[in-house]
Design an enzyme around this catalytic site. Structure first.
Site, PDB file in Angstrom:
ATOM      1  N   LYS A  76      -2.043  -2.055  59.834  1.00 45.89           N
ATOM      2  CA  LYS A  76      -2.933  -2.323  58.699  1.00 45.89           C
ATOM      3  C   LYS A  76      -2.217  -2.907  57.482  1.00 45.89           C
ATOM      4  O   LYS A  76      -2.828  -3.639  56.701  1.00 45.89           O
ATOM      5  CB  LYS A  76      -3.681  -1.044  58.303  1.00 45.89           C
ATOM      6  CG  LYS A  76      -4.710  -0.600  59.333  1.00 45.89           C
ATOM      7  CD  LYS A  76      -5.523   0.576  58.827  1.00 45.89           C
ATOM      8  CE  LYS A  76      -6.584   0.978  59.831  1.00 45.89           C
ATOM      9  NZ  LYS A  76      -7.473   2.038  59.300  1.00 45.89           N
ATOM     10  N   ASP A 113     -12.857   0.171  55.762  1.00 44.86           N
ATOM     11  CA  ASP A 113     -12.693   1.619  55.867  1.00 44.86           C
ATOM     12  C   ASP A 113     -13.316   2.351  54.677  1.00 44.86           C
ATOM     13  O   ASP A 113     -13.958   3.391  54.844  1.00 44.86           O
ATOM     14  CB  ASP A 113     -11.206   1.991  55.951  1.00 44.86           C
ATOM     15  CG  ASP A 113     -10.620   1.786  57.340  1.00 44.86           C
ATOM     16  OD1 ASP A 113     -11.388   1.799  58.314  1.00 44.86           O
ATOM     17  OD2 ASP A 113      -9.398   1.622  57.442  1.00 44.86           O
TER      18      ASP A 113
END
Length: 293
Positions: A76, A113
């Site tokens: 990420k 997210d």
């Protein structure tokens, strides 16, 4: 829609990348929605090791059938310097979980997210509170998004990790304003006799943003004497869905939110980016049943 999705070299597809990747539930989610909408496309899982990231992105950029990818651990943050642009809120969070080809197929990264995490809290956040506090366990990539999201909604944060210095650094980076606290993970393991004041009109969260409690991982040691009455327990672990933390929270009288809520919520934002159509959320109950088989 079908014409647009089928242009290029073969059937349109998106995918999720990570190392490892076999455990990902994202293909089941996206393919479920694609089937319900009758979209002729596919969502896959692709095992990409850290030293393969640059080659993977270069190859996919040239593939006109590729609509983008979700990014899971440990990539990420590593993907960020490989992208043409990093959009909000990924730039503030410092982590990308969704990549897609933008103008001239230059690769852009964003983060879904935070939006996925907040989705099941929408009704709570719409209310006015005298005080909001969140106890967050974990200092990894998911914790980054959660810290940034909750700080933006006026929460005082207590971040617990094995390394309190790392927790402090995250708070200084992502939530520099406010009186937030960094503590050792072990603080929450033992009972406390702390007497909470009246929490009527307040919003309290306990969030497990770590892998503790996941299948194959040690359990999360959290004693519920550390949480005020009417706290919400939110565990982002998805396997098992009903974690020991959630079970003990219910036994202590607390409301619970499981990891599928965040997983489905963040996937919904990415799905629309990849396939140009909102997913059919009226089938969430059926999707949850599929994911827990």
């Amino acid at each position: 829609m079908t014409r647009l999705l089928r242009q290029g070299s073969g059937q349109a597809y998106a995918e999720v990348i990570g190392d490892p990747i076999a455990q990902s539930k994202s293909p089941a989610i996206h393919n479920f929605w694609l089937g319900k909408l009758g979209i002729e496309a596919e969502y896959r899982a692709c095992h990409v090791r850290p030293d393969e990231l640059a080659d993977y992105l270069a190859a996919r950029r040239e593939d006109l059938a590729w609509r983008g990818c979700n990014v899971t651990m440990p990539h990420k943050q590593a993907v960020m310097p490989l992208l043409y642009s990093v959009e909000s809120p990924a730039d503030a969070i410092g982590a990308v979980n969704t990549i897609y080809p933008a103008f001239d197929r230059l690769l852009a990264g964003t983060n879904t997210d935070a939006a996925g995490f907040l989705e099941p809290l929408t009704a709570d956040l719409a209310e006015t509170h005298y005080f909001r506090m969140a106890r967050i366990i974990g200092t990894g990539g998911a914790a980054r998004a959660i810290i940034a999201a909750l700080a933006g909604h006026g929460f005082t944060l207590v971040v617990a990790g094995r390394d309190p210095a790392k927790a402090r650094a995250l708070l200084d980076e992502l939530a520099p304003e406010g009186e937030h606290h960094a503590i050792d993970l072990a603080h929450f393991a033992d009972p406390t006799d702390f007497a909470f004041d009246d929490r009527e009109g307040c919003l309290d969260l306990v969030v497990n943003a770590s892998s503790l409690g996941m299948q194959g991982q040690p359990p999360l040691a959290f004693d519920w004497s550390h949480a005020p009455p009417r706290s919400i327990a939110y565990d982002i672990v998805t396997a098992p869905r009903d974690t020991p933390l959630l079970q003990t929270a219910r036994a202590s009288g607390h409301r619970t939110i499981d990891g599928l809520a965040m997983l489905i919520g963040q996937a919904a934002v990415a799905f629309e980016r990849f396939f140009g159509q909102a997913p059919p959320r009226e089938y969430d109950a059926e999707l949850r049943a599929l994911l827990t088989q």
